[in-house]
Design a protein around this motif. Sequence first.
Motif, PDB file in Angstrom:
ATOM      1  N   ALA A  37      11.273  14.864   2.108  1.00 30.25           N
ATOM      2  CA  ALA A  37      12.465  15.594   2.151  1.00 30.25           C
ATOM      3  C   ALA A  37      13.700  14.715   1.822  1.00 30.25           C
ATOM      4  CB  ALA A  37      12.699  16.418   3.339  1.00 30.25           C
ATOM      5  N   GLU A  38      13.823  13.383   2.170  1.00 29.17           N
ATOM      6  CA  GLU A  38      14.896  12.514   1.699  1.00 29.17           C
ATOM      7  C   GLU A  38      14.607  12.186   0.435  1.00 29.17           C
ATOM      8  OE1 GLU A  38      17.613  11.979   3.555  1.00 29.17           O
ATOM      9  OE2 GLU A  38      16.813  13.453   4.762  1.00 29.17           O
ATOM     10  N   LEU A  39      13.560  11.940   0.017  1.00 32.37           N
ATOM     11  CA  LEU A  39      13.482  11.483  -1.533  1.00 32.37           C
ATOM     12  C   LEU A  39      13.786  12.646  -2.415  1.00 32.37           C
ATOM     13  CD1 LEU A  39       9.594   9.939  -1.479  1.00 32.37           C
ATOM     14  CD2 LEU A  39      11.870   8.760  -1.250  1.00 32.37           C
ATOM     15  N   PHE A  40      13.436  14.001  -2.094  1.00 31.60           N
ATOM     16  CA  PHE A  40      13.939  14.974  -2.998  1.00 31.60           C
ATOM     17  C   PHE A  40      15.446  15.100  -2.745  1.00 31.60           C
ATOM     18  CE2 PHE A  40      14.674  19.300  -3.960  1.00 31.60           C
ATOM     19  CZ  PHE A  40      13.977  19.465  -4.929  1.00 31.60           C
ATOM     20  N   ARG A  41      15.983  14.794  -1.839  1.00 36.14           N
ATOM     21  CA  ARG A  41      17.573  14.829  -1.734  1.00 36.14           C
ATOM     22  C   ARG A  41      18.212  13.799  -2.645  1.00 36.14           C
ATOM     23  NH1 ARG A  41      19.408  17.186   2.606  1.00 36.14           N
ATOM     24  NH2 ARG A  41      18.013  16.523   3.989  1.00 36.14           N
ATOM     25  N   PRO A  87       0.889  -1.141  -0.053  1.00 33.00           N
ATOM     26  CA  PRO A  87       0.118   0.024   0.010  1.00 33.00           C
ATOM     27  C   PRO A  87       0.838   1.263   0.073  1.00 33.00           C
ATOM     28  CG  PRO A  87       0.142  -1.157   2.169  1.00 33.00           C
ATOM     29  CD  PRO A  87       0.791  -1.955   1.107  1.00 33.00           C
ATOM     30  N   GLY A  88       2.266   1.190   0.444  1.00 31.34           N
ATOM     31  CA  GLY A  88       2.961   2.394   0.467  1.00 31.34           C
ATOM     32  C   GLY A  88       2.825   3.362   1.691  1.00 31.34           C
ATOM     33  N   ARG A  89       1.446   3.172   2.224  1.00 25.99           N
ATOM     34  CA  ARG A  89       1.386   4.126   3.217  1.00 25.99           C
ATOM     35  C   ARG A  89       0.242   3.819   3.973  1.00 25.99           C
ATOM     36  NH1 ARG A  89       2.026   7.983   0.532  1.00 25.99           N
ATOM     37  NH2 ARG A  89       2.403   6.540  -1.225  1.00 25.99           N
ATOM     38  N   ALA A  90      -0.280   4.236   5.277  1.00 23.32           N
ATOM     39  CA  ALA A  90      -1.226   3.654   6.177  1.00 23.32           C
ATOM     40  C   ALA A  90      -2.628   4.053   5.508  1.00 23.32           C
ATOM     41  CB  ALA A  90      -0.969   4.519   7.544  1.00 23.32           C
ATOM     42  N   THR A  91      -2.934   5.289   5.067  1.00 20.76           N
ATOM     43  CA  THR A  91      -4.075   5.624   4.612  1.00 20.76           C
ATOM     44  C   THR A  91      -3.676   5.365   3.114  1.00 20.76           C
ATOM     45  OG1 THR A  91      -4.763   6.811   6.331  1.00 20.76           O
ATOM     46  CG2 THR A  91      -5.934   7.171   4.209  1.00 20.76           C
ATOM     47  N   GLY A 144       7.125  10.361   5.936  1.00 20.63           N
ATOM     48  CA  GLY A 144       7.486   8.826   5.762  1.00 20.63           C
ATOM     49  C   GLY A 144       6.968   8.027   6.664  1.00 20.63           C
ATOM     50  N   GLY A 145       5.970   8.230   7.530  1.00 19.68           N
ATOM     51  CA  GLY A 145       5.688   7.335   8.610  1.00 19.68           C
ATOM     52  C   GLY A 145       6.703   7.189   9.644  1.00 19.68           C
TER      53      GLY A 145
END
Lengths: 71, 370
Positions: free
Chosen positions: B193-197, A31-35, B184-185
Amino acid sequence: MTSTITPYEDGPLIVRGDFELRTPDGTPIAPGRATIALCRCGRSAIKPFCDGTHKVINFRAGADRDTPKPR
Amino acid sequence: MVESGDRRYGPAPLPQPRGPVSAALHDALTSAPHDLPADLASEFDGVDPIDNEDLQLTLFLCYELHYRGWRGVDDRWEWQPSLIALRSRAEAVFEVAVRALAGPQPPLLDGRMASALAAAVAADDGPALSAYLQQRATHEQFREFVMHRSIYHLREADPHSWALPRLGGPAKAALVEIQVDEYGGGRLDRMHAELFRVTLERLGLDNGYGAYLDAVPAVTLAGNNLMSLFGLHRRLRGALLGHLAAYEMTSSLPNRRYGRGLRRLGLDKAATRFYDEHVEADAVHEQIAAHDMCGGLVRVEPHLAADVLFGASAALALDRLFAAWTLDSWQAGRSSLRPRGPGAPITLHVDEPHRATGSETASLMTGLAC
């Protein structure tokens, strides 16, 4: 396992909680994320997830059960 | 004045001044906190603040003290009263201009906040920057775009987090749901911000926090200062949430175009991941932002409806100005960044950008047709 599925007006189905997304043969779909947002308009390029295309095609749908008009 | 050893995370390098006020402030910041001249802000009387380099940099210099701070600058400057007084004068000029630009807000019908936000977004007819980046931008132009955006994306979501302690109830729960995903949970490698880096690195650009501050013009600083203005004033919490909603509601489709633009230029999956992630994430966030967050706010505080719509309109208006500036520059054959003077060095890494392999490019190009 508790989860909720909420239709958002003119938009996707938002799924929250403790859920698992699987292909018909049982393979998990990350899912890549919780919601997550599941496509409801049928035109997303990243199905089963929503990618916002419903806005481009002017998709209309309510947030509750649709009641068809009597014929 | 404890300095972080990792320039990726800040503090930011102190940028070069752009006029008399930012010069005086810049000089002051390099010594221990003391009172600034009282009449400093009178320089801002009658200026057009949004494209005024001196005013926007002055605001940015003041605001950054509340984020990661400035390298070599005493942290106690953050609440130095004469600095706050200068900031307030600049903010007042800026806010008046932003309100004029955003225009009057329509009344909310039947408390339908999400519909009103959708209408504001649908009526936005800004220049087609994302279409240009998808179809026509050169490698160098895309790098410029990323340099502009780096000012925000390396602290993505942070200004909106300032709303958290100012809210209770449904709007807070909705904001947390969005921000958790932005961060990012809680996993470093998934933080936006890290993905952008990674995107910066793949384009051979400097991934340091605030590395391109000297390169970006007033219009780029203004977009960032707007978020700080909304974030640092509790009275503007409605505008802050409206701003976030407008960002989320205008994100999925342009980010798809940015990803396609990078693939067209031969960049690989690691480079496009930031944009690909936003297509999916913001399709979720826009629903939560409009219905649960802004809708939830005005159910509890109905008097904030106009502020929410103002914040959304202001976000869209400043984004239009940025798009127009960038496209106009490129169409005139110029860079959209500030000219490199001796006082404003731009450090570029010379590494070759990481490119996708031929077969990977071919399969990704097929995807452009859909």
